[in-house]
Write a protein that holds these residues in place. Structure first.
Motif, PDB file in Angstrom:
ATOM      1  N   TYR A  89       0.838  -1.201   0.000  1.00 23.14           N
ATOM      2  CA  TYR A  89       0.000   0.000   0.000  1.00 23.14           C
ATOM      3  C   TYR A  89       0.875   1.253   0.000  1.00 23.14           C
ATOM      4  CZ  TYR A  89      -4.297  -2.587   0.779  1.00 23.14           C
ATOM      5  OH  TYR A  89      -5.369  -3.416   0.626  1.00 23.14           O
ATOM      6  N   TYR A  90       0.559   2.145  -0.924  1.00 25.96           N
ATOM      7  CA  TYR A  90       1.275   3.410  -1.032  1.00 25.96           C
ATOM      8  C   TYR A  90       0.243   4.523  -1.207  1.00 25.96           C
ATOM      9  CZ  TYR A  90       4.457   7.012  -2.755  1.00 25.96           C
ATOM     10  OH  TYR A  90       5.170   8.174  -2.914  1.00 25.96           O
ATOM     11  N   TYR A  94      -3.407   0.315  -3.523  1.00 24.58           N
ATOM     12  CA  TYR A  94      -2.798  -1.015  -3.527  1.00 24.58           C
ATOM     13  C   TYR A  94      -2.006  -1.219  -4.816  1.00 24.58           C
ATOM     14  CZ  TYR A  94      -2.439  -6.094  -2.937  1.00 24.58           C
ATOM     15  OH  TYR A  94      -1.973  -7.374  -2.776  1.00 24.58           O
ATOM     16  N   PHE A  95      -0.695  -1.292  -4.698  1.00 24.40           N
ATOM     17  CA  PHE A  95       0.184  -1.466  -5.842  1.00 24.40           C
ATOM     18  C   PHE A  95       0.687  -2.906  -5.920  1.00 24.40           C
ATOM     19  CE2 PHE A  95       0.203   3.036  -5.343  1.00 24.40           C
ATOM     20  CZ  PHE A  95       0.536   3.585  -6.579  1.00 24.40           C
ATOM     21  N   GLN A  96       0.856  -3.384  -7.144  1.00 25.05           N
ATOM     22  CA  GLN A  96       1.390  -4.716  -7.363  1.00 25.05           C
ATOM     23  C   GLN A  96       2.706  -4.623  -8.131  1.00 25.05           C
ATOM     24  OE1 GLN A  96      -2.188  -5.981  -9.285  1.00 25.05           O
ATOM     25  NE2 GLN A  96      -2.873  -7.178  -7.531  1.00 25.05           N
ATOM     26  N   ALA A  97       3.576  -5.576  -7.899  1.00 26.00           N
ATOM     27  CA  ALA A  97       4.851  -5.609  -8.607  1.00 26.00           C
ATOM     28  C   ALA A  97       4.614  -6.272  -9.959  1.00 26.00           C
ATOM     29  CB  ALA A  97       5.880  -6.390  -7.790  1.00 26.00           C
ATOM     30  N   GLU A 148       9.362  -2.272   1.469  1.00 25.95           N
ATOM     31  CA  GLU A 148       9.573  -3.560   2.138  1.00 25.95           C
ATOM     32  C   GLU A 148       8.488  -4.556   1.737  1.00 25.95           C
ATOM     33  OE1 GLU A 148       9.768  -2.948   6.311  1.00 25.95           O
ATOM     34  OE2 GLU A 148      11.668  -1.854   6.242  1.00 25.95           O
ATOM     35  N   GLN A 149       7.255  -4.073   1.596  1.00 25.33           N
ATOM     36  CA  GLN A 149       6.140  -4.949   1.225  1.00 25.33           C
ATOM     37  C   GLN A 149       6.278  -5.429  -0.216  1.00 25.33           C
ATOM     38  OE1 GLN A 149       2.384  -2.956   1.920  1.00 25.33           O
ATOM     39  NE2 GLN A 149       3.013  -2.276   3.934  1.00 25.33           N
TER      40      GLN A 149
END
Length: 222
Positions: A89-90, A94-97, A148-149
């Motif tokens: 979370y930023y 919700y962001f995904q790689a 880190e997440q």
């Protein structure tokens, strides 16, 4: 250790106020649901716009260089790989790689509603065409917790931008949009109604009055 137990009359007023709050909460929930439906309709994904389904004509990026050289684009992702390489979370989002065909990884904010399957019907293995996206420059290193997440398995290739595949389609989570207002109205109802009920009961002589106004003493000049 002394225990303090609320008087019986307070419990009665709390119970009555809670019953009243069920009604106000229900009404607030119904109003919030209508507002949420209107919001969803207003932010419905549109093909050809960021966050909407990407068509076959959309440019398919292969690497970071492609991302930075096109205003809008799409990415073809194998199966559900885009969901399994890390997330975080930023700024409340919700962001995904997202792994690009080149193997480079970038942070992406993806509208799941606009993801489309290609040449197959198995959700887990069929290639996916992701929504139409754009690059948004931002220093992601400003949030160590986020990094880190999202980088728990592999590092991102770039942290000076993210891929926006949501655009103007973003809406609040349905639970947040409908249940939270109802709960807040219920709490406000209890806080307001409980003392009013007790004041009414005190006037009728049912409950003891906690705040008794003393009669003004006669002035020495009388």
């Amino acid at each position: 250790m002394r225990r303090r137990i609320l008087p019986f009359d307070i419990w009665v007023c709390l119970a009555l106020a809670f019953l009243v709050s069920l009604g106000t909460g229900k009404l607030a929930g119904m109003a919030a649901e209508k507002a949420y439906e209107a919001q969803v309709e207003a932010h419905k994904p549109v093909a050809g716009e960021v966050g909407g389904p990407a068509g076959e004509e959309a440019f398919q990026v292969q690497d970071v260089k492609d991302l930075l050289s096109h205003d809008t684009f799409t990415v073809i992702s194998p199966g559900i790989q885009y969901r399994n390489r890390g997330a975080g979370y930023y700024g409340g989002r919700y962001f995904q790689a997202l792994t690009l065909p080149s193997g480079e990884r970038v942070a992406a904010w993806i509208n799941e509603e606009s993801v489309r399957m290609l040449n197959g019907d198995d959700y887990y293995t069929t290639d996916k065409r992701l929504p139409l996206g754009r690059v948004v420059y931002e220093d992601l290193t400003s949030s160590e917790n986020f990094l880190e997440q999202i980088q728990h398995s592999e590092p991102l290739s770039r942290t000076d931008f993210y891929v926006d595949m949501v655009g103007d389609t973003a809406v609040l989570n349905e639970e947040q949009a409908t249940e939270t207002p109802a709960l807040m109205v219920q709490l406000a109802t209890i806080v307001i109604v409980m003392p009013l009920l007790h004041m009414l009961g005190a006037k009728l002589g049912i409950f003891p009055a906690y705040f008794v106004l003393k009669k003004n003493k006669k002035s020495l000049w009388d």
